[in-house]
Design an enzyme around this catalytic site. Structure first.
Site, short mmCIF file in Angstrom:
data_model
loop_
_atom_site.label_atom_id
_atom_site.label_comp_id
_atom_site.label_asym_id
_atom_site.label_seq_id
_atom_site.Cartn_x
_atom_site.Cartn_y
_atom_site.Cartn_z
N LYS A 88 -1.47 -1.31 -4.06
CA LYS A 88 -2.51 -0.29 -4.01
C LYS A 88 -1.78 1.04 -4.11
O LYS A 88 -1.06 1.44 -3.19
CB LYS A 88 -3.31 -0.37 -2.71
N TYR A 90 0.85 -1.20 0.00
CA TYR A 90 0.00 0.00 0.00
C TYR A 90 0.88 1.24 0.00
O TYR A 90 1.62 1.49 0.95
CB TYR A 90 -0.89 -0.04 1.24
#
Length: 380
Positions: free
Chosen positions: A237, A209
């Protein structure tokens, strides 16, 4: 197959001939043997023409050994997901989890077409949970919904020790994949990021992330490239934008947009696989259409005011307010979050009317809540 007796072996650092860089030669088959691609600028830090990693020791002992647990879900299963909801955590007036409301919301996500949920992420306020609460919620989600939707536990931390322990526990209770942020606040070097992620990657499918607006440190592409060869590296992400999304997609790395307002173009113009979404908490069916039914500028424009409203203040403030106004969650906030001001609550009702109440989760009409309707919890 991951060796059940040597999950995280110490790496043997040997010099190679490509400019003096070092290669990490893992002794476990869980990590494919390959040259280690170090970030530029780290090739000669010892003065001897190669990087010294002697201070990095990865623990041989980890309590979770079961290969059955690890092989429950393949990394490929995760990389195929297009719509993943970063799900909200509802609360009771005493600050405990409202599992009835939570289960109802997860069911709405499944019915709306979401294929995965992030449990205890930023949107789910994992940073306001104890680890006991966090792992319990992951386990509860797996037990109730794991056969119908992929459960991705946010077990990342700025402490590698905590990230390792939480990820062990998350996979032990059945989560299908882990979400890991880079070490925030204290931050680290690019080499430190690589070593941090390498400590958790052998445990199971992993999404990295990158959200510099929260972590205060961008994960540079060379770090992602350095770990991209790991079997359990599912993808990233990415919240930096279209250019970064395209850069990874062109290299065959699975990317989910972390920005709802950019996800349509990231998917259909820049090569993203899909989105990890906040907006889908409210309109999962429309977000599913946005990710599955081809380029649709009209739908994207229709959703734009909602997406803009959801991020008018730091997430998840607006989402928490919206779900309370829809009657899907109680109007209970764990501090330091507080509801949006009255004028923004009224604006949300107008947005619901514009998009159509039938497209939103829940059955009750959207209404403007008064300040006195909200409960703010400081002890939980």
């Amino acid at each position: 197959m991951i060796s059940p007796t040597n999950l995280l072996p110490a790496r043997k650092i040997t010099p190679v001939s490509n400019g003096g860089a070092a290669t990490a030669s893992p002794s476990s088959p869980s990590v494919a043997a390959r040259p280690r691609r170090l970030p530029s600028g780290l090739q000669s830090v010892t003065g001897r023409g190669k990087v010294s990693l002697a201070a990095i020791t990865l623990d041989d002992y980890l309590p979770m050994r079961s290969t059955e647990v690890k092989n429950r879900t393949s990394t490929d299963d995760i990389t195929r997901l297009r719509l993943i909801t970063a799900v909200k955590t509802p609360y009771l007036p005493d600050g405990r989890f409202d599992l009835e409301a939570y289960d109802s919301l997860i069911n709405m996500q499944i019915e709306g077409g979401a294929e995965g949920v992030i449990v205890g992420g930023t949107t789910g306020e994992g940073h306001l949970m104890s680890w006991d609460e966090h792992i319990m919620l992951i386990g509860h989600t797996v037990n109730c919904f794991g056969s119908r939707i992929k459960v991705i536990g946010n077990t990342g931390s700025n402490s590698t020790r905590e990230a390792v322990h939480a990820t062990e526990q998350g996979f032990a209770v059945g989560m299908h994949a882990a979400l890991h942020i880079n070490p925030y606040y204290g931050k680290t070097s690019a080499e430190g990021m690589i070593s941090h992620f390498e400590a958790v990657l052998p445990m199971g499918p992993t999404i990295i992330y990158n959200v510099p607006s929260r972590s205060a440190q961008d994960i540079p592409p060379e770090v992602i490239l350095a770990i991209s060869g790991y079997t359990n590296m599912a993808g990233v992400k990415e919240c930096v934008g279209h250019e970064r999304v395209k850069h990874y997609a062109d290299k065959g790395i699975t990317i989910w947009s972390g920005n709802d307002d950019e996800c349509h173009d990231s998917k259909w113009k820049h090569g993203a696989t899909g989105v990890i979404s906040v907006t889908s908490n409210l309109v999962p069916g429309l977000m599913h259409s946005l990710m599955y039914k081809g380029e649709n500028a009209t739908l994207n424009e229709k959703l734009s005011p909602l997406m803009k409203w959801l991020f008018c203040q730091p997430n998840p403030i607006a989402l928490n307010t919206a779900l309370a106004q829809l009657g899907v969650a109680r109007p209970v906030f764990r501090l330091p979050y507080v509801p949006l001001p009255l004028e923004k609550r009224a604006e949300f009702v107008r947005i619901v009317e514009s998009i159509g109440r039938e497209n939103f989760v829940g059955q009750k009409e959207a209404r403007v809540l008064d300040d006195d309707d909200f409960v703010l919890i400081s002890r939980y």
